[in-house]
Design a protein around this motif. Structure first.
Motif, PDB file in Angstrom:
ATOM      1  N   UNK A 177      11.505 -34.690 -25.690  1.00 12.62           N
ATOM      2  CA  UNK A 177      11.939 -34.475 -24.323  1.00 12.62           C
ATOM      3  C   UNK A 177      12.623 -33.146 -24.105  1.00 12.62           C
ATOM      4  N   UNK A 178      13.396 -33.084 -23.019  1.00 11.39           N
ATOM      5  CA  UNK A 178      14.066 -31.852 -22.635  1.00 11.39           C
ATOM      6  C   UNK A 178      15.523 -32.145 -22.313  1.00 11.39           C
ATOM      7  N   UNK A 179      16.367 -31.120 -22.416  1.00 17.14           N
ATOM      8  CA  UNK A 179      17.790 -31.275 -22.127  1.00 17.14           C
ATOM      9  C   UNK A 179      18.301 -30.066 -21.356  1.00 17.14           C
ATOM     10  N   UNK A 180      19.391 -30.292 -20.623  1.00 13.79           N
ATOM     11  CA  UNK A 180      20.073 -29.225 -19.898  1.00 13.79           C
ATOM     12  C   UNK A 180      21.569 -29.376 -20.151  1.00 13.79           C
ATOM     13  N   UNK A 181      22.183 -28.370 -20.754  1.00 16.21           N
ATOM     14  CA  UNK A 181      23.609 -28.407 -21.066  1.00 16.21           C
ATOM     15  C   UNK A 181      24.376 -27.565 -20.066  1.00 16.21           C
ATOM     16  N   UNK A 182      25.327 -28.193 -19.361  1.00 22.75           N
ATOM     17  CA  UNK A 182      26.140 -27.515 -18.351  1.00 22.75           C
ATOM     18  C   UNK A 182      27.588 -27.561 -18.816  1.00 22.75           C
ATOM     19  N   UNK A 183      28.090 -26.474 -19.384  1.00 21.41           N
ATOM     20  CA  UNK A 183      29.454 -26.428 -19.888  1.00 21.41           C
ATOM     21  C   UNK A 183      30.414 -26.100 -18.744  1.00 21.41           C
ATOM     22  N   UNK A 184      31.332 -27.007 -18.457  1.00 20.78           N
ATOM     23  CA  UNK A 184      32.315 -26.799 -17.400  1.00 20.78           C
ATOM     24  C   UNK A 184      33.577 -26.108 -17.920  1.00 20.78           C
ATOM     25  N   UNK A 185      33.726 -26.034 -19.248  1.00 19.96           N
ATOM     26  CA  UNK A 185      34.820 -25.311 -19.894  1.00 19.96           C
ATOM     27  C   UNK A 185      34.367 -24.960 -21.300  1.00 19.96           C
ATOM     28  N   UNK A 238       7.712 -48.504 -25.219  1.00 17.62           N
ATOM     29  CA  UNK A 238       7.806 -47.073 -24.920  1.00 17.62           C
ATOM     30  C   UNK A 238       8.532 -46.866 -23.590  1.00 17.62           C
ATOM     31  N   UNK A 239       9.546 -45.968 -23.620  1.00 21.90           N
ATOM     32  CA  UNK A 239      10.395 -45.742 -22.458  1.00 21.90           C
ATOM     33  C   UNK A 239      10.434 -44.261 -22.083  1.00 21.90           C
ATOM     34  N   UNK A 240      10.656 -44.018 -20.805  1.00 22.35           N
ATOM     35  CA  UNK A 240      11.072 -42.709 -20.325  1.00 22.35           C
ATOM     36  C   UNK A 240      12.558 -42.846 -20.007  1.00 22.35           C
ATOM     37  N   UNK A 241      13.401 -42.192 -20.824  1.00 18.65           N
ATOM     38  CA  UNK A 241      14.840 -42.409 -20.759  1.00 18.65           C
ATOM     39  C   UNK A 241      15.564 -41.222 -20.145  1.00 18.65           C
ATOM     40  N   UNK A 242      16.658 -41.543 -19.447  1.00 20.04           N
ATOM     41  CA  UNK A 242      17.505 -40.530 -18.833  1.00 20.04           C
ATOM     42  C   UNK A 242      18.940 -40.723 -19.329  1.00 20.04           C
ATOM     43  N   UNK A 291      28.685 -38.497 -25.873  1.00 19.91           N
ATOM     44  CA  UNK A 291      28.532 -39.914 -25.541  1.00 19.91           C
ATOM     45  C   UNK A 291      28.246 -40.040 -24.047  1.00 19.91           C
ATOM     46  N   UNK A 292      27.564 -41.120 -23.680  1.00 17.53           N
ATOM     47  CA  UNK A 292      27.286 -41.329 -22.262  1.00 17.53           C
ATOM     48  C   UNK A 292      26.309 -42.455 -22.023  1.00 17.53           C
ATOM     49  N   UNK A 293      26.103 -42.818 -20.764  1.00 16.47           N
ATOM     50  CA  UNK A 293      25.165 -43.889 -20.409  1.00 16.47           C
ATOM     51  C   UNK A 293      23.717 -43.418 -20.480  1.00 16.47           C
ATOM     52  N   UNK A 294      22.825 -44.379 -20.629  1.00 11.90           N
ATOM     53  CA  UNK A 294      21.396 -44.062 -20.669  1.00 11.90           C
ATOM     54  C   UNK A 294      20.612 -45.139 -19.935  1.00 11.90           C
ATOM     55  N   UNK A 295      19.712 -44.699 -19.077  1.00  9.94           N
ATOM     56  CA  UNK A 295      18.815 -45.596 -18.351  1.00  9.94           C
ATOM     57  C   UNK A 295      17.387 -45.316 -18.792  1.00  9.94           C
ATOM     58  N   UNK A 296      16.660 -46.364 -19.134  1.00 13.52           N
ATOM     59  CA  UNK A 296      15.278 -46.210 -19.574  1.00 13.52           C
ATOM     60  C   UNK A 296      14.314 -46.975 -18.686  1.00 13.52           C
ATOM     61  N   UNK A 297      13.188 -46.359 -18.347  1.00 17.14           N
ATOM     62  CA  UNK A 297      12.124 -47.008 -17.578  1.00 17.14           C
ATOM     63  C   UNK A 297      10.979 -47.352 -18.522  1.00 17.14           C
ATOM     64  N   UNK A 310      22.502 -33.728 -19.064  1.00 17.26           N
ATOM     65  CA  UNK A 310      21.422 -34.658 -18.697  1.00 17.26           C
ATOM     66  C   UNK A 310      20.167 -34.364 -19.519  1.00 17.26           C
ATOM     67  N   UNK A 311      19.445 -35.414 -19.842  1.00 16.23           N
ATOM     68  CA  UNK A 311      18.236 -35.279 -20.650  1.00 16.23           C
ATOM     69  C   UNK A 311      17.117 -36.144 -20.067  1.00 16.23           C
ATOM     70  N   UNK A 312      15.904 -35.791 -20.384  1.00 13.50           N
ATOM     71  CA  UNK A 312      14.740 -36.598 -20.033  1.00 13.50           C
ATOM     72  C   UNK A 312      13.916 -36.755 -21.305  1.00 13.50           C
ATOM     73  N   UNK A 313      13.809 -37.996 -21.798  1.00 16.50           N
ATOM     74  CA  UNK A 313      13.266 -38.221 -23.139  1.00 16.50           C
ATOM     75  C   UNK A 313      12.227 -39.336 -23.132  1.00 16.50           C
ATOM     76  N   UNK A 314      11.107 -39.087 -23.801  1.00 13.04           N
ATOM     77  CA  UNK A 314      10.138 -40.144 -24.095  1.00 13.04           C
ATOM     78  C   UNK A 314      10.519 -40.739 -25.445  1.00 13.04           C
ATOM     79  N   UNK A 315      10.729 -42.064 -25.480  1.00 15.03           N
ATOM     80  CA  UNK A 315      11.190 -42.708 -26.711  1.00 15.03           C
ATOM     81  C   UNK A 315      10.359 -43.934 -27.037  1.00 15.03           C
ATOM     82  N   UNK A 316      10.016 -44.068 -28.310  1.00 19.19           N
ATOM     83  CA  UNK A 316       9.317 -45.249 -28.808  1.00 19.19           C
ATOM     84  C   UNK A 316      10.329 -46.163 -29.499  1.00 19.19           C
TER      85      UNK A 316
END
Length: 200
Positions: free
Chosen positions: A57-65, A95-99, A115-121, A72-78
């Motif tokens: 998948x792909x990721x975007x890192x936004x450093x606030x400090x 097989x999921x498309x996870x966020x 660490x953080x929450x993850x939602x998978x479709x 946030x990430x968008x990942x295909x996971x088996x």
């Protein structure tokens, strides 16, 4: 009406986060899942054997400090599990498309905890045994929700990571009101390598 208002608000908040962040970077990731599934029935838990799967998948890192950031990430996971019954092997393939929406903390210059929450479709669900295959999509819930935590190492344009995902929602669709309810959850250990395509 609320949905029409919510979307612009989320876009404004996300855009403001990027504008006021110190650094934005992003890239692609590739790795493997060491996945398993645990079922609970009448208070008793049963786990199958682990199953190796792909993650990409792909990721975007936004450093606030200097220390904290949002990733946030968008990942295909088996995901899934495997088992041997009466000498015959079988495997569940989900097989999921996870966020994942990860909160990142830089412990040192090259080391971070996250660490953080993850939602998978759910994209597909099958059970295979030998040459036979059975579709499980009608027996599975369309979404999976859980939490992820892990650590990462930045090595120039490359980054390495290890993460554990614990599913909290029941992936089984218990449509019948008769008999005991089975709850099955996903879990996986993820090992991955990433390559930064934008930012520094």
């Amino acid at each position: 009406m609320k949905k029409k208002i919510l979307l612009p608000v989320l876009l404004i908040v996300f855009s403001s986060t990027i504008v006021f962040s110190q650094k934005v970077s992003g890239g692609l990731r590739l790795g493997m899942n060491i996945a398993n599934q645990t079922s609970t029935l009448n208070g008793l838990s049963f786990s199958a054997d682990s199953k190796i799967g792909l993650m990409a998948g792909a990721y975007l890192t936004i450093m606030t400090s200097d220390k904290f950031g949002i990733q946030p990430e968008l990942v295909y996971s088996q995901y899934g599990s495997s088992a041997t019954i009466n000498g015959r092997s079988a495997s569940n393939n989900f097989n999921y498309l996870s966020l994942p929406v990860i909160i990142r903390y830089n412990v040192a210059e090259k080391l971070n905890l996250h660490a953080g929450p993850q939602l998978g479709m759910l994209l597909s669900a099958t059970q295979t045994s030998g040459a036979s295959s059975m579709d499980l999509i009608d027996q599975a819930n369309g979404f999976d929700f859980g939490v992820a935590l892990g650590l990462g190492v930045d090595l120039g344009d490359f980054n390495l990571g290890a993460r554990y995902y614990a599913g909290l929602s029941n992936i089984e669709k218990n449509s019948s009101t008769q008999g005991p309810t089975v709850k099955t959850t996903n879990s996986t250990i993820q090992l991955f390598i990433g390559y930064r395509l934008l930012g520094k």
